[in-house]
Design an enzyme around this catalytic site. Structure first.
Site, PDB file in Angstrom:
ATOM      1  N   ASP A 264       0.784  -1.088   0.106  1.00  0.00           N
ATOM      2  CA  ASP A 264      -0.067  -0.015  -0.191  1.00  0.00           C
ATOM      3  C   ASP A 264       0.879   1.199   0.048  1.00  0.00           C
ATOM      4  O   ASP A 264       2.049   1.323   0.247  1.00  0.00           O
ATOM      5  CB  ASP A 264      -0.872   0.142   1.204  1.00  0.00           C
ATOM      6  CG  ASP A 264      -2.425   0.675   0.955  1.00  0.00           C
ATOM      7  OD1 ASP A 264      -2.101   1.659  -0.115  1.00  0.00           O
ATOM      8  OD2 ASP A 264      -3.213   0.309   1.589  1.00  0.00           O
ATOM      9  N   GLU A 612     -17.481   9.597   4.947  1.00  0.00           N
ATOM     10  CA  GLU A 612     -16.649   8.446   5.215  1.00  0.00           C
ATOM     11  C   GLU A 612     -16.033   8.024   4.154  1.00  0.00           C
ATOM     12  O   GLU A 612     -16.371   7.986   3.077  1.00  0.00           O
ATOM     13  CB  GLU A 612     -18.247   7.358   5.666  1.00  0.00           C
ATOM     14  CG  GLU A 612     -18.891   6.970   4.231  1.00  0.00           C
ATOM     15  CD  GLU A 612     -19.893   6.066   4.637  1.00  0.00           C
ATOM     16  OE1 GLU A 612     -19.678   5.015   5.237  1.00  0.00           O
ATOM     17  OE2 GLU A 612     -20.875   5.996   4.024  1.00  0.00           O
TER      18      GLU A 612
END
Length: 860
Positions: A264, A612
């Site tokens: 990542d 979110e």
């Protein structure tokens, strides 16, 4: 040890050998082996990062490994935007998911061909798509749960397999179409605020293998996914991208994965950074540990330290070659190294991008995702003809909300307000009154859409890949909606713009229709200034995270106001949110009065991807870094719904969210609740089709809708005890697998073709399902298992499902075949998931609340 400088000029013999890797008659592996022999150490290392540099002496062009396709080709301009993955999961239609991602892969290939033809090989233009996200949505507070396919390992596996198969397509006999990537391996699901230092520990082997690993294993062994992305957090003390148990023992040795493992973005930095894990002392030890554990490709630049690591004998050339060979093999297999004319996939025309056919597919998926949760007295579907409809709520005309996150830019978006307006019949009337924002008590009546630059509607944006606006702009485009730019999660402001070290200027003009005080709202992390008619109105220079600022000025109707907003990157994650308009306090009584003539109020509420998502910079009441602190509907919306109910209004709540919302009061104040998720470019049409009965809903919840946070364990506890329908003993608000229809289905007696199953055998299950209602419909038939005398195991767990269409008055025999993975269970004796002897209960029905009644025995 080995040289760290470029070789001297190639000899004639070397030149002959070097040309061999260009021989397209050889296999990708053979070509990779040949090319490895020609590269120096610095060249090898330069090819092991997401921005892979060219090797000009060998004719190797640059390649950017980073591309996104979460629910459509993302962050590269025009593309079809399908519903957010959590919404696609609600369809329980894995065959449709395959169709969607086949379309996505066509668009990705066509866009890549287009970029390459222009000599462009930037981020979000390549052939390696970093999706799907198959982490288990274990807690509804996790912001990134919206990117997943829900809380169930089996459903996630089935959906994820079809995503990969659709994206990767087939081999044309010579070249692969695309590469998909399973992420984030493996035990990763928030919180977002501490993901760079958090350690998942004290997890039992059973929880690891039975809950967190199955989807990844299925993608590796069933779908042949080509890439796996390791996660930010630690697992049992080791960072996931340097975790030998995950990457070496499980992924490589147990599962036989020989594809690419990538980190990542900047996860390797976390190994040694002050705010990270601090498990390694410096970048050289971190980079070498990552490669030696099995990470081949870094999103970031820490791998530059591999040269230093080699000098210190922390890593040898063989380990570097092992990882690089996988990367080179992939580039050859995709045809990226070769003449595009030789690659059949480049013949896919650009006309497929955002095509009418894909728009229709987006509508079909949006319809199938619609999940009806409440329908008191059959208020839905609405009946046309003389109907007065009021549309309210913060999401009614918000197109950006509908796109979700990790999204592209659709050619056109049908908002929910537009969808309802188009669905009205003769004599029907619509009233629109927003009423309230997502959160808070102040409402901005935006005038952004009324701004117009010399180039067209909205603001003209110019970007420079330097921080001083120097030279000719590198990128120019039009911004049609209020700004919501943020580089958190490594999202650029626009395709072709640097992630760091950039500047921007936005220009437009506004002519107000009325006089008054106009407000300019900014939330920024960076430096800049807002100028109106040549006069600086606001300057900002934020060194320590994002900061919200606003300013106002008096405007005169009919006068032209030229607006310029300059922005420069400073550090860390840049952010720029901007809107303008007239602000007023939420006045619930006034809003209720505005809709007093309505027969029914459709309140389009919920939350937004602006609230979110992944490690976001906005912290509002109830939210932290994209996670939620509460699962309740925001208070201002709840108050307005209660006031509408008290005024005697029939209220239909269309809830837009990527996560479960605690809607206990709303089951009282609302007459119907439709969960619409983030439904993509055709979401407005899909919502209206359901509300007016042009489509019979059949979506089912891929996540449990809890009553409130009191039903949840601690967010940072990764144990499955009490989590999800599989281990929850309390009664939720709406269970996993739940959803209503406009017709009624009746289940008959389940029939098993045998009562004992031995290794290698299959169990045939048949159940008659009758449509006893008054219209055609679809039913999602779900099969659950439970093992008797297994006190630590799940209460029940999904092991098969089928979405079937059943005409009114007809009965269909729905058949399931259980074998292999469907019958596997945790085996205490071997500490593995396998065919485990014992007695099992089986239940088939329309949700996870099905009765478990049939039984069979798995033999030794």
């Amino acid at each position: 040890m080995f040289p760290d400088t470029d070789n001297e000029a190639l000899t004639a013999e070397n030149a002959r050998v070097a040309s061999d890797f260009r021989d397209t008659s050889l296999s990708p592996e053979e070509r990779a082996e040949l090319l490895l022999k020609e590269l120096t150490l610095p060249e090898k290392i330069s090819l092991m990062m997401d921005v892979s540099k060219p090797v000009e002496r060998l004719g190797i062009k640059p390649y950017n490994w980073w591309n996104e396709a979460l629910h459509g080709v993302a962050r590269a301009g025009l593309a079809t935007v399908f519903p957010q993955p959590i919404g696609m999961a609600a369809s329980f239609d894995d065959s449709l998911v395959y169709q969607v991602f086949t379309a996505v892969s066509d668009e990705a290939r066509a866009k890549n061909t287009h970029y390459v033809s222009m000599g462009s090989r930037e981020r979000y233009q390549g052939l390696t798509m970093w999706t799907p996200t198959v982490n288990i949505y274990r807690d509804p507070r996790w912001g990134r749960g919206i990117e997943t396919y829900g809380e169930d390992p089996y459903l996630t596996s089935r959906m994820g397999v079809q995503v990969v198969k659709g994206l990767q397509g087939t081999n044309d006999g010579k070249y692969d179409k695309l590469y998909a990537c399973a992420k984030h391996f493996a035990v990763h699901s928030g919180p977002e605020w501490n993901r760079h230092s958090f350690d998942v520990e004290n997890l039992t082997p059973r929880e690891l293998y039975e809950t967190y690993l199955p989807a990844f294993k299925s993608l590796v062994q069933e779908a042949d996914v080509k890439e796996v992305m390791c996660a930010y957090n630690r697992f049992e003390g080791e960072p996931c991208c340097g975790n030998k148990r995950l990457l070496t023992q499980i992924l490589r040795e147990e599962w036989g994965f020989d594809g690419i493992v990538l980190s990542d973005c900047w996860a390797i930095n976390d190994f040694f950074s002050e705010n990270g894990h601090k498990t390694h002392k410096d970048s050289a030890s971190a980079a070498s540990a990552a490669v030696l554990s099995g990470t081949d490709l870094e999103c970031g630049a820490t791998f530059e330290s591999l040269t230093e690591a080699a000098r210190k004998n922390l890593i040898d050339e063989e380990a570097v070659d092992r990882s690089l060979k996988r990367l080179l093999k992939a580039r050859f297999a995709l045809g990226e190294m070769d003449d595009p004319g030789e690659v059949s996939w480049t013949k896919i025309p650009y006309s497929v991008v955002a095509s009418p056919a894909h728009d229709s597919l987006a509508l079909k998926m949006a319809r199938e995702s619609m999940t009806l949760l409440l329908n008191k007295d059959g208020i839905l579907p609405l009946k046309r003809g003389g109907l007065q409809v009021a549309v309210m709520g913060p999401n009614a005309k918000d197109s950006v909300m509908m796109w979700g996150n990790y999204n592209g830019m659709p050619a056109r978006t049908v908002t929910i307000l537009e969808g309802i307006q188009s669905a009205l019949g003769k004599g029907d009337r619509l009233i629109y009154e927003q009423g309230c924002p997502w959160v808070g008590e102040t409402l901005l009546e935006s005038v952004f859409s009324k701004c117009r630059s010399e180039k067209g509607p909205g603001f003209t944006a110019q970007y420079w890949n330097n921080v001083n606006h120097e030279g000719v702009a590198d990128v120019e485009n039009q911004v049609l909606t209020p700004f919501n730019f943020c580089t958190s999660g490594a999202t650029v402001f626009a395709p072709g713009v640097n992630l760091t070290d950039f500047s921007a200027t936005y220009r437009s003009s506004y002519i107000p229709e009325v006089s008054g005080e106009i407000v300019f709202d900014l939330y920024s992390f960076g430096k800049g200034r807002l100028t109106v008619n040549g006069k600086e109105l606001l300057a900002f220079h934020n060194h320590h995270g994002g900061n919200r600022q606003s300013c106002s000025m008096q405007v005169v109707a009919g006068k032209k106001y030229d607006i310029t907003l300059d922005f420069e990157y400073l550090q860390s994650d840049a952010q720029l949110n901007f809107d303008m308009g007239f602000k007023r306090k939420v006045d619930i009584a006034r809003s209720v009065d505005a809709v007093k003539e309505a027969d029914v109020v459709i309140f389009v509420g919920g939350i937004s991807p602006s609230l979110e998502g992944e490690e976001m910079g906005v912290d509002l009441p109830g939210f932290r870094k994209g996670d939620r602190l509460s699962i309740e509907l925001p208070d201002v919306q709840r108050k307005l719904l209660a006031a509408l109910h008290d005024a005697g209004k029939k209220v239909i709540l269309v809830n837009c969210s990527g996560s479960p919302i605690g809607l206990v009061p709303e089951t009282v104040t609302c007459d119907a609740i439709l969960q619409a998720w983030y439904p993509g470019q055709q979401g407005g049409t899909a919502v209206a089709d359901v509300l007016f009965g042009d489509y019979n809903p059949a979506g089912r919840l891929p996540v449990t809708f809890y009553r409130d946070v009191n039903q949840l364990p601690d967010f940072e506890d990764y144990s499955m005890a009490g989590r999800t329908y599989r281990f929850m003993t309390d009664k939720p608000l709406f269970p996993f697998g739940y959803g209503l229809s406009y017709t009624t289905f009746r289940y008959g007696t389940v029939r098993l073709d045998k009562t004992t199953v031995a290794d290698g055998e299959k169990l045939q299950v048949t159940v008659p399902v009758s449509n006893v209602g008054n219209r055609d419909g679809e039913e999602v038939v779900q099969l659950y298992l439970h093992k008797q005398n297994d006190e630590q195991g799940p209460v029940k767990t999904l092991r098969s499902f089928k979405r079937v269409s059943i005409p009114q008055g007809q009965t269909v025999d729905v058949q399931f075949e259980l074998s292999g993975k469907e019958l596997e269970w945790w085996d205490d004796r071997s500490n593995t998931v396998k065919l485990s002897p014992g007695t099992y209960k089986l239940g088939v029905g329309g949700s996870s609340e099905v009765e478990m009644y049939s039984s069979f025995t798995v033999l030794e």
